[in-house]
Design a protein around this motif. Structure first.
Motif, short mmCIF file in Angstrom:
data_model
loop_
_atom_site.label_atom_id
_atom_site.label_comp_id
_atom_site.label_asym_id
_atom_site.label_seq_id
_atom_site.Cartn_x
_atom_site.Cartn_y
_atom_site.Cartn_z
N ARG A 94 11.17 3.07 -12.87
CA ARG A 94 10.68 4.80 -12.31
C ARG A 94 9.43 3.78 -12.21
NH1 ARG A 94 14.48 6.84 -16.12
NH2 ARG A 94 14.95 5.51 -18.07
N ALA A 95 8.80 5.17 -11.62
CA ALA A 95 7.65 5.80 -10.96
C ALA A 95 7.23 4.92 -9.65
CB ALA A 95 6.28 4.94 -11.93
N HIS A 96 6.30 4.84 -9.43
CA HIS A 96 6.39 3.84 -8.47
C HIS A 96 6.61 2.45 -8.17
CE1 HIS A 96 3.20 2.69 -10.40
NE2 HIS A 96 2.83 1.03 -10.09
N PHE A 97 7.01 1.92 -8.00
CA PHE A 97 7.99 0.15 -8.90
C PHE A 97 8.53 1.01 -8.30
CE2 PHE A 97 5.37 0.97 -12.51
CZ PHE A 97 5.31 -0.67 -12.91
N PHE A 98 10.06 2.23 -7.59
CA PHE A 98 10.70 1.95 -6.62
C PHE A 98 10.26 1.40 -5.41
CE2 PHE A 98 8.69 5.65 -5.34
CZ PHE A 98 8.92 5.98 -3.62
N GLN A 99 9.24 1.37 -5.19
CA GLN A 99 9.01 0.99 -3.54
C GLN A 99 9.15 -0.66 -4.08
OE1 GLN A 99 5.18 2.35 -4.03
NE2 GLN A 99 5.78 3.16 -1.77
N THR A 100 9.00 -1.60 -4.88
CA THR A 100 9.32 -2.73 -5.05
C THR A 100 10.75 -3.36 -5.03
OG1 THR A 100 7.10 -3.16 -6.51
CG2 THR A 100 7.95 -4.98 -6.31
N GLU A 101 11.77 -2.69 -5.64
CA GLU A 101 13.18 -2.57 -5.78
C GLU A 101 13.65 -2.11 -4.62
OE1 GLU A 101 17.13 -1.43 -8.53
OE2 GLU A 101 14.29 0.10 -8.74
N ILE A 102 13.41 -1.44 -3.80
CA ILE A 102 13.54 -1.29 -2.94
C ILE A 102 13.37 -2.70 -1.92
CG2 ILE A 102 13.91 -0.35 -0.13
CD1 ILE A 102 13.37 2.04 -1.85
N LYS A 103 11.70 -3.07 -2.15
CA LYS A 103 11.49 -4.38 -0.97
C LYS A 103 12.66 -5.70 -1.13
CE LYS A 103 7.86 -3.11 0.98
NZ LYS A 103 6.60 -3.56 2.49
N LEU B 62 22.28 0.59 1.80
CA LEU B 62 22.02 -0.50 1.32
C LEU B 62 21.38 -0.37 -0.26
CD1 LEU B 62 23.02 -3.57 0.90
CD2 LEU B 62 20.37 -4.00 1.42
N VAL B 63 20.71 0.81 0.07
CA VAL B 63 20.30 0.95 -0.78
C VAL B 63 20.51 1.78 -2.30
CG1 VAL B 63 17.25 2.63 -2.08
CG2 VAL B 63 17.70 0.35 -0.20
N THR C 221 0.98 -1.22 0.04
CA THR C 221 0.06 -0.18 -0.35
C THR C 221 1.31 0.91 0.11
OG1 THR C 221 -0.40 -0.25 2.29
CG2 THR C 221 -1.53 -1.07 0.97
N SER C 222 0.30 2.27 -0.18
CA SER C 222 0.82 3.56 0.42
C SER C 222 1.38 3.84 1.30
CB SER C 222 0.08 4.89 -0.60
OG SER C 222 -1.09 4.73 0.57
N GLY C 223 1.00 2.87 2.26
CA GLY C 223 1.26 3.39 3.75
C GLY C 223 2.48 3.96 4.30
N PHE C 224 2.73 4.20 5.37
CA PHE C 224 4.63 4.86 5.70
C PHE C 224 5.12 3.67 5.86
CE2 PHE C 224 6.83 6.10 9.26
CZ PHE C 224 7.66 7.48 8.61
N GLU C 225 6.79 3.54 5.31
CA GLU C 225 7.69 2.73 5.11
C GLU C 225 8.88 3.68 5.88
OE1 GLU C 225 8.29 1.10 1.65
OE2 GLU C 225 6.59 -0.53 2.26
#
Length: 72
Positions: free
Chosen positions: A24-33, A15-16, A2-6
Motif C-alpha cells: 500500500r501507499a508509496h511502498f508499491f515502488q519498492t515492490e515493483i523494483k 511481469l509486475v 526518489t520520486s523521479g521519473f521511472e
C-alpha cells in the motif's frame, strides 16, 4: 529511491501485473523494483535547474505575500 521519473518496458509491466501489487501507499515502488530485480535497469540522472540565477536566490513568496500590498 526518489520520486523521479521511472519508465518500464512492456515486458516489465506484464511481469509486475502477473504477480500483482500487494503493498500500500508509496511502498508499491519498492515492490515493483523487487519484481524487476533480474531485468536490465538503466538509470538516467535528473538535473534540476532554476530558470535564472536571480530566481534561485530570491526568497519564495507565499500566496498572501502576492496580494498586491497595502491599500492606503
Amino acid at each position: 529511491m526518489t520520486s523521479g521519473f521511472e519508465l518500464f518496458s512492456r515486458r516489465a509491466l506484464e511481469l509486475v501485473l502477473e504477480r500483482g501489487i500487494h503493498s500500500r501507499a508509496h511502498f508499491f515502488q519498492t515492490e515493483i523494483k523487487v519484481y524487476c530485480r533480474r531485468l536490465r535497469i538503466l538509470e538516467v540522472p535528473i538535473h534540476y535547474r532554476a530558470l535564472a540565477p536571480a530566481l534561485a536566490l530570491a526568497p519564495s513568496k507565499t500566496r498572501s505575500d502576492s496580494s498586491g500590498g497595502s491599500t492606503g
